[in-house]
Every structure is written in structure tokens, then in C-alpha cells.
Design a protein around this motif. Sequence first.
Motif, PDB file in Angstrom:
ATOM      1  N   VAL A   1       0.853  -1.188   0.000  1.00  0.00           N
ATOM      2  CA  VAL A   1       0.000   0.000   0.000  1.00  0.00           C
ATOM      3  C   VAL A   1       0.886   1.233   0.000  1.00  0.00           C
ATOM      4  N   ILE A   2       0.315   2.351  -0.419  1.00  0.00           N
ATOM      5  CA  ILE A   2       0.994   3.641  -0.313  1.00  0.00           C
ATOM      6  C   ILE A   2       0.169   4.526   0.616  1.00  0.00           C
ATOM      7  N   ARG A   3       0.872   5.199   1.497  1.00  0.00           N
ATOM      8  CA  ARG A   3       0.236   5.952   2.573  1.00  0.00           C
ATOM      9  C   ARG A   3       0.274   7.442   2.256  1.00  0.00           C
ATOM     10  N   ILE A   4      -0.852   8.117   2.469  1.00  0.00           N
ATOM     11  CA  ILE A   4      -0.975   9.554   2.241  1.00  0.00           C
ATOM     12  C   ILE A   4      -1.366  10.215   3.553  1.00  0.00           C
ATOM     13  N   SER A   5      -0.614  11.196   3.951  1.00  0.00           N
ATOM     14  CA  SER A   5      -0.890  11.900   5.197  1.00  0.00           C
ATOM     15  C   SER A   5      -2.115  12.800   5.067  1.00  0.00           C
ATOM     16  N   HIS A   6      -2.947  12.836   6.108  1.00  0.00           N
ATOM     17  CA  HIS A   6      -4.118  13.707   6.139  1.00  0.00           C
ATOM     18  C   HIS A   6      -3.708  15.162   5.965  1.00  0.00           C
ATOM     19  N   GLN A   7      -2.671  15.580   6.694  1.00  0.00           N
ATOM     20  CA  GLN A   7      -2.241  16.972   6.647  1.00  0.00           C
ATOM     21  C   GLN A   7      -1.742  17.351   5.256  1.00  0.00           C
ATOM     22  N   HIS A   8      -0.913  16.486   4.664  1.00  0.00           N
ATOM     23  CA  HIS A   8      -0.390  16.784   3.332  1.00  0.00           C
ATOM     24  C   HIS A   8      -1.506  16.789   2.292  1.00  0.00           C
ATOM     25  N   PHE A   9      -2.437  15.876   2.417  1.00  0.00           N
ATOM     26  CA  PHE A   9      -3.561  15.820   1.480  1.00  0.00           C
ATOM     27  C   PHE A   9      -4.387  17.102   1.548  1.00  0.00           C
ATOM     28  N   LYS A  10      -4.670  17.581   2.743  1.00  0.00           N
ATOM     29  CA  LYS A  10      -5.480  18.784   2.904  1.00  0.00           C
ATOM     30  C   LYS A  10      -4.743  20.013   2.390  1.00  0.00           C
ATOM     31  N   GLN A  11      -3.463  20.141   2.743  1.00  0.00           N
ATOM     32  CA  GLN A  11      -2.696  21.302   2.296  1.00  0.00           C
ATOM     33  C   GLN A  11      -2.570  21.341   0.781  1.00  0.00           C
ATOM     34  N   THR A  12      -2.355  20.181   0.180  1.00  0.00           N
ATOM     35  CA  THR A  12      -2.211  20.136  -1.280  1.00  0.00           C
ATOM     36  C   THR A  12      -3.527  20.450  -1.971  1.00  0.00           C
ATOM     37  N   ALA A  13      -4.632  19.899  -1.474  1.00  0.00           N
ATOM     38  CA  ALA A  13      -5.931  20.122  -2.111  1.00  0.00           C
ATOM     39  C   ALA A  13      -6.383  21.571  -1.981  1.00  0.00           C
ATOM     40  N   GLN A  14      -5.986  22.248  -0.909  1.00  0.00           N
ATOM     41  CA  GLN A  14      -6.379  23.648  -0.728  1.00  0.00           C
ATOM     42  C   GLN A  14      -5.781  24.550  -1.793  1.00  0.00           C
ATOM     43  N   GLN A  15      -4.660  24.130  -2.385  1.00  0.00           N
ATOM     44  CA  GLN A  15      -4.002  24.940  -3.405  1.00  0.00           C
ATOM     45  C   GLN A  15      -4.604  24.725  -4.789  1.00  0.00           C
ATOM     46  N   HIS A  16      -5.500  23.752  -4.926  1.00  0.00           N
ATOM     47  CA  HIS A  16      -6.110  23.457  -6.224  1.00  0.00           C
ATOM     48  C   HIS A  16      -7.628  23.430  -6.032  1.00  0.00           C
ATOM     49  N   ASN A  17      -8.266  24.576  -6.227  1.00  0.00           N
ATOM     50  CA  ASN A  17      -9.691  24.701  -5.956  1.00  0.00           C
ATOM     51  C   ASN A  17     -10.543  23.775  -6.826  1.00  0.00           C
TER      52      ASN A  17
END
Length: 645
Positions: free
Chosen positions: A483-499
Motif C-alpha cells: 500500500v501507499i500511505r498519504i498523510s491527512h495533513q499533506h492531502f489537505k494542504q495540497t488540495a487547498q491549493q487546487h480549488n
Amino acid sequence: MSTETRSASTSRSSEKRSRLLPRLPLMYRKRSSDDINNLATVSSSLLPAFGTVVDDGSLHLRKYIIAPYDRRYRWWQTFLVVLVVYSAWSSPFELAFRKVATGSLLPVDLAVDAFFAIDIVLTFFVAYLDKSTYLLVDNHEKIAMRYVTKLWFPMDVASTLPFQAIYLLFTGKMHKGEVFGFLNLLRLWRLRRVSELFTRLEKDTRFSYFWTRYCKLICVTLFAVHSAGCFYYWIAVHHKTSDDTWIGAQVHDFEHENIWMGYTYSMYWSIVTLSTVGYGDLHAENTGEKIFNIFYMLFNIGLTAYLIGNMTNLVVHSAVRTFAMRDAINEILRYASKNRLPEGLKEQMLAHMQLKFKTAELQQEEVLEDLPKAIRSSIAQHLFHGTAESTYLFKGVSDNLIIQLVSEMKAEYFPPKVDIILQNEISTEFYIVVSGAVDVLIYKNGKEQFISKLGAADVAGEIGVILNIPQPFTVRTKRLSQVIRISHQHFKQTAQQHNADGKTIISNFIQYLKGLKKEMLEEIPFVTELLDDFNTENIAPTEGPQHHEAPNYSGGANIEGTAPTSTPSSDMLPLRVIIHGHHPDDRTNDGDKMGKLVHLPDSVEDLLSLAEKKFGKKGCTILMADGSQVEELQALRENDHLFII
């Protein structure tokens, strides 16, 4: 999805990844044909000093200048190493057995010396690396001055001159003395080429370090045995009484016997002495031989220690990971026994530890940490870009978002029957299944119930992360899974930059929720109200201010709807609160005991309007659970309970 469609998608993903991967840097070893050489042999790469600019222009050398890393010149050097092996054998041999020095081996010696004479001439045309600037110097005068003024040139000349042939040329007769035998020992200076070859091979990852080192130790041992045997035979030949020698006591008139008989006796004595067997059949008979034996055995002590130390180091190095794994497993067993852990949990711990060591070569986290971020990102893109792109959550999003997410993904392996996610644990990350299979389970009334099965390219744990709630399900591996793991914090910060991508992700997520089984939906808090209130048409960008109960942010969706507003939020998921339609001290209203989860609007008025719509009565005051009145929405935190009265 059909095979043709999947193949086309994979092809497009590969093309995208190839465009994303960085081009190879200019700092590489060039072949004479100007193509990129194998990057595995980094030992001969030319490294620039800090601040030095190296480009294609600086790699071009002057006319008639040979680059030291030129492929043809390297082959020439390798050929000379073969001749060095001959010289290392012939020099002590010709000293001990004078007949061959002026007989059958003389033409061979002249041919070998001719090749080394050619190499001396070539050295005047080989560029060298300036250690102060780490740039190649291709100036003829500097190359010649550097070579002549160092010890290399006189020793190369002395070890190449055929003294016996020169004496024969000037005198017309062959010299029978010992002086030329000792002069021939100057050829042993060439052994430095063998040492340089082994040093380069040990750093060349294309060759096994163990076998390279092993061959080097064998060569050192054989040379020591050969040289000692030849010198010991020379001592016997020059003793005044031949019968009073180590070999004369066994073979009468040995000087007139066959040369190979004498060489065999010499090698036998040398090997027996080196191995400290000492049968006693060949032993020193005079003082000179005894003195030589003393020094040879002292040398053997050091050589044996060198050989044993190196072999021990090689063997231990190859087994160090096994020792580490055994120690780790023993520590787990002691920990489980001391804390009386359940047998099933102990088996999971052991399976995970064993798998960790088995997959260490595939993960190599310590190696990746030492690499620059650009290289680590390129590796992640190559490994995970296609998998992330094929998941339902990221369907239709831009490559930029996937690239940023993939750069921080971490790969993990899980053995069978191991829990990846536990029900009701805090949602800090979610997983994408690369290979293998996992089961989704729930615990209800003390019993474990199977819900569904996830396979490759499926996502696990995203419900808890996106809704910011404890994980509603337990996820357990069915077989060996990557599996590949994605951090909640990184996911949220990245998605906020792409509306726009945030909107697409939420739309994909809502569509996924609508397709879940009823028993799964029942385990997710507020999901029923979320699906009832959500309108997929409101996810698309709109022109100007809109006034409706719908998502009111860029890149996300309201879980419970929001009141009218004209300013879109910049976050992917706005702050969420739980609203109640009664006073915090009023516990009689059981229907409103759980409250309603909503996204926090931009103003107090909008919040009161939203509460009126939800509870059917108008409120004018907002209280916290402790009875304090809310005056500014900016002071609220995630999942605060608000009481509208």
C-alpha cells in the motif's frame, strides 16, 4: 474497464511521467563516442568543486589528448594489468632460475617491456584531474611536467628498460651474474596497477564486492607464496655447499635437475610454511635459511591476520541483516511475553517484523533519505503516479495535484491478516492498495462482521480523513499487500491549493458514498444527512454570488449545507461544527441529542439562518457547551458543539 482502455491509460500515464522526470544532469562520464556511460562506476567520475560550472563545453579536450575515463584507454589499462600479472610471476622466477631469464622467457620479457614503453609515451597525452579545481587539465606542457617531476616517470622507465638485452647489444655476450636478476625485480613496481584496478572494481556496483575482495586476497596470497618460494630456492642455489641446503638434503645435485622440479619443491615448502602445517620434511639446514625462515614466518603472522580479518569482515557483513532480524524477533517475543499479549497480536508483530526485513531491499528508506528531493520525487512519480491516477478519488484531477501528492507518498508492505486501520482510531492518513487485497470489517455487538473487499487501486481510510471523523471500519490484509500511505495533513494542504481539483475530489467522494452498501452507510456518522443535502450540481464553479443551501467554498463540499454567502472559502474543507436547537442545559430533547454536523458559514447571521432551516425555529443567541456566548466565529474550533436559542 477493457484491456485496450487500460493499456491506453497506462501508456498515457507513462508518457506523462516521462515528461515529469528530470533530465539527466550534465555531470556524467563521457565515452569517446559522446554517449552516456554506465553510471554504476562512480569511482572514476569527475566531480567539480563547489561553485564550478561544468557543461558540455568544458568536457571537450584538446587535439591528441586522451581522457582518463575514455573507454578505449580503460581497455588498454586492463590489458596492461594482464601483463603485470606475468611480470609479478616472472621477476622472482627469473631471479631463482637463471636459465630461463636468458633463454625461453627473454623474448616474452622484451615484448612485455615494449607494451609498457608504449604506455609511458601515452601517459604524456593523458589528461589528469586537477585536485584543486576538479577539472581535467589537457595542456601538453603541464601533463608532461607533472609526469616527469614525480616518482612515476623514473620508476616506469627503470622497470621497463631491458637491461639484459641492452648489455647484450653493447657487449655481444650474455651476462651470467645476479645483478640483472635483481634489476628485473624493478618490474614489481607495476603491481600498483593491479592495486588501482581492484580499488576501482570494489567501488563498481556492477561487480560483487565480496568476490572482488575475495579475488584480491587470493592474489595477495599467491604472490606471497610464489615470491617466498623463489627467494628460498635462490638462497639454496647460492650456498657454498649444495647438499647443506633445505632442498639439497632431499635432492642430490638439485641445480642440474629439471627447473619445474625445483619450482615444485619451492612452492610446496612455501605453502606448508604459510599454512603453519610444518611437516618437517623440508627444513632449514644452514644459518642463512634459518634467518630467512624467521622473517618469513613473522611475515606469515601478519598476512594470516590480514586474510582472516578480511574474510571475517566479508562473512559477517553478509549476515549482519540476519543477526539484526533475529535480535528484533527475540525482542518482540520478550516484549509479548512480559506484557502477556494475545497470541494473535504477537503473531501479527512477528509477521510484520519478518516482512520488514524481507522487503528492506525494496524500500530502502535510509538510502532514499540521502537523495535530493528532486530524485526522490522522480522515483515516487515512476512508482506511484499510475496507481494514484487510477483511483476513484483522483479521477479527473490535474496532473499537478497528483504530482504533489505522490511526492510525499510512502510505500509499505503488510503480511496477511494484519490490521492496517482500526475502527474508531483517529484519522491521520489513508491508503491506496497497490497490490494484494484487504477486507473491510466492523465490530458490532462484540462480533466482527465482514463488509467488503478492496483490491488494487482501491482506497482505504479516506472516509475518516475527508469527513474528519474516527475511522468507521477496520481494514485488514487478506494476503501479502503493498500500500501507499498519504498523510491527512499533506492531502489537505495540497488540495487547498487546487480549488477545481478539490471540487472534483469531493464530487468523486460523494458519488462513491452513494454507491456504498446500506450497512456501511449506517456506520458513518452524519453520512445520511450529507447525501440528502448534497447537490452534485453545486460542485461545478458558478458565476457570481449564489444564494442556496449548497457548498460555499472552492475545492470542497458542505457536508450539511451552508447558508447563503457571497465569499467563497479558500479551504478545501471548511471548519465543521455540530449545532443543536436547544439550551446546553436542556437534556430533555432526545431527538436533538446528537445534533447536526454542518460547515461553519462566514457570519453569525448565516449560521442563525442555517439553524432556523434545520430546526424550524429562529434563534438569536449562540452558546457553547459550557454556556459561554459566541460572538466571533473565528474563535471556534473543529467539531465544537454550538447551541442555538
